[in-house]
Each structure stands twice: as structure tokens, then as C-alpha cells.
Design an enzyme around this catalytic site. Structure first.
Site, PDB file in Angstrom:
ATOM      1  N   LYS A  81       3.055   4.549  -7.851  1.00  0.00           N
ATOM      2  CA  LYS A  81       3.671   5.133  -6.658  1.00  0.00           C
ATOM      3  C   LYS A  81       4.754   4.201  -6.116  1.00  0.00           C
ATOM      4  CE  LYS A  81       1.654   5.547  -2.394  1.00  0.00           C
ATOM      5  NZ  LYS A  81       2.582   5.328  -1.265  1.00  0.00           N
ATOM      6  N   ASP A 125       7.117   8.532  -3.361  1.00  0.00           N
ATOM      7  CA  ASP A 125       6.494   8.887  -2.070  1.00  0.00           C
ATOM      8  C   ASP A 125       7.466   8.603  -0.939  1.00  0.00           C
ATOM      9  OD1 ASP A 125       4.635   9.575  -0.145  1.00  0.00           O
ATOM     10  OD2 ASP A 125       3.554   7.679  -0.240  1.00  0.00           O
ATOM     11  N   LYS A 169       8.352  11.124   1.358  1.00  0.00           N
ATOM     12  CA  LYS A 169       7.993  12.010   2.489  1.00  0.00           C
ATOM     13  C   LYS A 169       9.233  12.625   3.152  1.00  0.00           C
ATOM     14  CE  LYS A 169       3.612   9.664   3.488  1.00  0.00           C
ATOM     15  NZ  LYS A 169       3.662   8.444   2.647  1.00  0.00           N
ATOM     16  N   ASP A 224      13.734  17.031   6.479  1.00  0.00           N
ATOM     17  CA  ASP A 224      15.128  17.195   6.916  1.00  0.00           C
ATOM     18  C   ASP A 224      15.467  18.689   6.802  1.00  0.00           C
ATOM     19  OD1 ASP A 224      17.913  16.697   7.497  1.00  0.00           O
ATOM     20  OD2 ASP A 224      17.683  14.690   6.657  1.00  0.00           O
ATOM     21  N   THR A 245      -2.509  10.619   8.294  1.00  0.00           N
ATOM     22  CA  THR A 245      -3.879  10.210   8.638  1.00  0.00           C
ATOM     23  C   THR A 245      -3.892   9.139   9.733  1.00  0.00           C
ATOM     24  OG1 THR A 245      -3.752   8.784   6.711  1.00  0.00           O
ATOM     25  CG2 THR A 245      -5.001  10.808   6.467  1.00  0.00           C
ATOM     26  N   ARG A 279      -3.914  -2.025  -2.108  1.00  0.00           N
ATOM     27  CA  ARG A 279      -4.379  -3.411  -2.040  1.00  0.00           C
ATOM     28  C   ARG A 279      -5.634  -3.740  -2.837  1.00  0.00           C
ATOM     29  NH1 ARG A 279      -3.441  -3.146   4.257  1.00  0.00           N
ATOM     30  NH2 ARG A 279      -3.912  -0.991   3.673  1.00  0.00           N
TER      31      ARG A 279
HETATM   32  O1  C5P Z   1      -3.394  -0.586   0.165  1.00  0.00           O
HETATM   33  P1  C5P Z   1      -3.920   0.803   0.359  1.00  0.00           P
HETATM   34  O2  C5P Z   1      -4.944   1.215  -0.687  1.00  0.00           O
HETATM   35  O3  C5P Z   1      -4.401   1.048   1.765  1.00  0.00           O
HETATM   36  O4  C5P Z   1      -2.635   1.717   0.104  1.00  0.00           O
HETATM   37  C1  C5P Z   1      -2.666   3.092   0.325  1.00  0.00           C
HETATM   38  C2  C5P Z   1      -1.353   3.713   0.003  1.00  0.00           C
HETATM   39  O5  C5P Z   1      -1.440   5.091   0.324  1.00  0.00           O
HETATM   40  C3  C5P Z   1      -0.158   3.171   0.769  1.00  0.00           C
HETATM   41  O6  C5P Z   1       0.961   3.213  -0.107  1.00  0.00           O
HETATM   42  C4  C5P Z   1       0.027   4.131   1.919  1.00  0.00           C
HETATM   43  O7  C5P Z   1       1.367   4.265   2.298  1.00  0.00           O
HETATM   44  C5  C5P Z   1      -0.447   5.438   1.269  1.00  0.00           C
HETATM   45  N1  C5P Z   1      -0.906   6.450   2.209  1.00  0.00           N
HETATM   46  C6  C5P Z   1      -1.972   6.274   3.082  1.00  0.00           C
HETATM   47  N2  C5P Z   1      -2.339   7.302   3.917  1.00  0.00           N
HETATM   48  C7  C5P Z   1      -1.663   8.443   3.897  1.00  0.00           C
HETATM   49  C8  C5P Z   1      -0.610   8.625   3.003  1.00  0.00           C
HETATM   50  C9  C5P Z   1      -0.247   7.602   2.174  1.00  0.00           C
HETATM   51  O8  C5P Z   1      -2.609   5.233   3.114  1.00  0.00           O
HETATM   52  N3  C5P Z   1      -2.056   9.413   4.679  1.00  0.00           N
END
Ligand code: C5P
Length: 261
Positions: free
Chosen positions: A52, A79, A81, A84, A144, A235
Site C-alpha cells: 500500500k 491509498d 482517498k 473532489d 474510523t 507497524r
Molecule cells: O501501522 P498500522 O497497522 O496501524 O497501519 C494501518 C494502515 O491502515 C495505515 O496506512 C493507515 O493509514 C491505514 N488506515 C487505517 N484506518 C483506516 C483506513 C486506513 O488505519 N480507516
């Protein structure tokens, strides 16, 4: 290790698909430079299904990371998003399609016409490139990070669950392929939108991991069991001392939710 194994599982309630668990892992390359993104991607080649590319590295470096990964034969999720006017989103989705990425996000709150324009944009790109499968579009329903009070403040009516389901249905009616949804929304969206609507779920934390700043988390196995098609994981993989081993451990955890062939 005695992997890889192939597992058969039910997507939603009816559609049988065969995939490896690791192919359902989308790793978030949330890093500030193309060099860092490529380093992580190289460590994870063959251990995850999709990479991603998000706002951070895209803003820093433009499409170079997505282009590099597509040329390397990887599956890529752009990603960005989009939100527009339809004409602008059509043009931007067309450019994403021309990059050859596999998945692209738009905001469902941009409205039906904007989502239809995104779908048309990627279809036109697939035609121009002579490929059968256009870039698949995913809609973000309600971020979220927005709690019930925040949603009311920006004018959304109803409970978070009602808002998410309403926007998921609108996205489906506009021809969008699926949604990004938190673990707790998977079941209601699956019920509202059926087995063929893609559900991509972030907020995943392995059973023994730290939550970081994700408030509503699920384990890899529980998200798969709830009906997620793909898991977005950042992460817990990219921050591990051995990212490939962390991805393998997560895939093994996911396999516990699948039915063996
Ligand atoms: O590090 P982590 O596992 O929290 O990363 C989650 C990824 O998912 C990030 O790139 C974040 O931008 C994305 N994301 C999220 N919640 C959303 C949409 C995307 O955590 N609702």
C-alpha cells in the site's frame, strides 16, 4: 517451516476462493521516502500479497514507488482517498489506472457521481492499456478515526453503523468494488452488500502485539473469520526487527481461520 499451504475459504457466505493467507496481507508502506519504501518492499517480497502506497510517500515522491512496484510485478494499492468533483476524480482515477495499480481508494462521501466517475476513469485506463481487469476501486465510508460525535459534527445523520452501511450501499450502487472497513464493521457490511463486495480491513494487531494508536483493533484470525478479504497491516510488520518473519507469523495466525483444502 512447512508453509506455504493453500487454503480454501468462504468469502462472505457463498463464494469459494483459493488463496494463500499471505496474499491477503496488504502491507502499508508508511515511510517518508521512496528509498525506505523500496527497502521495506524488498524485505517483504514473497511474504505479503499487496503493497500500500499512501499519502505520505506519495506526497514526498510522487508515483515513483507505485511505478517501481508495478514494474517489479507486485500488487499495488494506491491509498490516496480521492474526494473532489467528478471530472477531477475521473481524470485522477484514469492516471492511477494508467500506473497499473490494482487497488485505489475514494471517499464514498464524495457522492454517487464522483464514485461513478472513478469507476469510469479506471475502466478507460484498462481499455487504453489493453488489460482485462481495471484497477479496483475501494470506498472509504466513514473514517474510523471519527467517533459518533465527530460524525454528527460534520452533518452525518444516524449511528456510525447506519452511516457506514448507507455509504457502503451507495458505493456498491455506483459500481465500486468494495470498501475499507474497521474490524467491527465487517459483519454488517458483508450482510448489506453480499459475498462479492471486497472488504479491506485496517486496525489489525497480532494477538501478542502493541495496539499503537489504533483504538479498535482485531487479530488477523478474527478479522478473517468476520469476513475480511484483505488485511491492511503497517507497524506490526514494518516496525518489526525482522519484517518477513513478522509477516509469516501473521499469515500463520490467519491460517487458523481458514478451512484446509
Ligand atoms: O501501522 P498500522 O497497522 O496501524 O497501519 C494501518 C494502515 O491502515 C495505515 O496506512 C493507515 O493509514 C491505514 N488506515 C487505517 N484506518 C483506516 C483506513 C486506513 O488505519 N480507516
Amino acid at each position: 517451516m512447512n508453509r506455504p499451504k493453500t487454503f480454501k475459504f468462504l468469502r462472505g457466505s457463498t463464494k469459494m476462493t483459493t488463496m494463500l493467507a499471505k496474499e491477503k496481507i496488504i502491507v502499508a508502506l508508511d515511510v517518508p521516502s521512496a528509498e525506505a519504501a523500496v527497502q521495506v518492499a524488498e524485505k517483504l517480497h514473497g511474504h505479503v500479497g499487496v503493497f500500500k502506497v499512501g499519502l505520505e510517500v506519495f506526497t514526498a515522491e510522487g508515483p515513483v514507488v507505485a511505478r517501481y512496484l508495478v514494474a517489479a510485478g507486485e500488487q499495488v494499492f494506491l491509498d490516496l482517498k480521492f474526494h473532489d468533483i467528478p471530472n477531477t476524480v475521473h481524470a485522477a482515477a484514469h492516471q492511477a489506472g494508467m500506473l497499473g495499480v490494482n487497488l485505489l481508494t475514494v471517499h464514498a462521501s464524495g457522492g454517487r457521481k464522483m464514485m461513478e466517475a472513478a469507476v469510469e476513469g479506471v475502466r478507460a485506463a484498462a481499455k487504453a492499456r489493453g488489460v482485462a481487469q481495471p484497477t479496483r476501486i475501494l470506498a472509504v465510508t466513514a473514517l474510523t478515526s471519527l467517533a459518533a460525535g465527530d460524525l454528527g459534527e460534520v452533518g452525518f445523520q444516524g449511528s456510525p453503523e447506519e452511516i457506514v452501511v448507507r455509504l457502503a450501499r451507495l458505493a456498491q450502487a455506483a459500481g465500486v468494488d468494495g470498501v475499507v472497513a474497521s474490524p467491527r464493521e465487517i459483519a454488517v457490511i458483508r450482510q448489506a452488500c453480499g459475498a462479492n463486495f471486497l472488504i479491506v480491513t485496517p486496525g489489525i494487531r497480532p494477538a501478542a502485539g502493541a495496539a499503537n494508536d489504533q483504538a479498535r483493533t482485531a487479530t488477523p484470525a478474527s478479522a478473517i473469520r468476520a469476513g475480511a478479504d484483505y488485511l491492511v497491516i503497517g507497524r506490526p510488520i514494518t516496525g518489526a526487527s525482522d519484517p518477513a518473519a513478522a509477516a509469516d507469523a501473521i499469515a500463520a495466525e490467519m491460517e487458523t481461520a481458514f478451512k484446509p483444502l
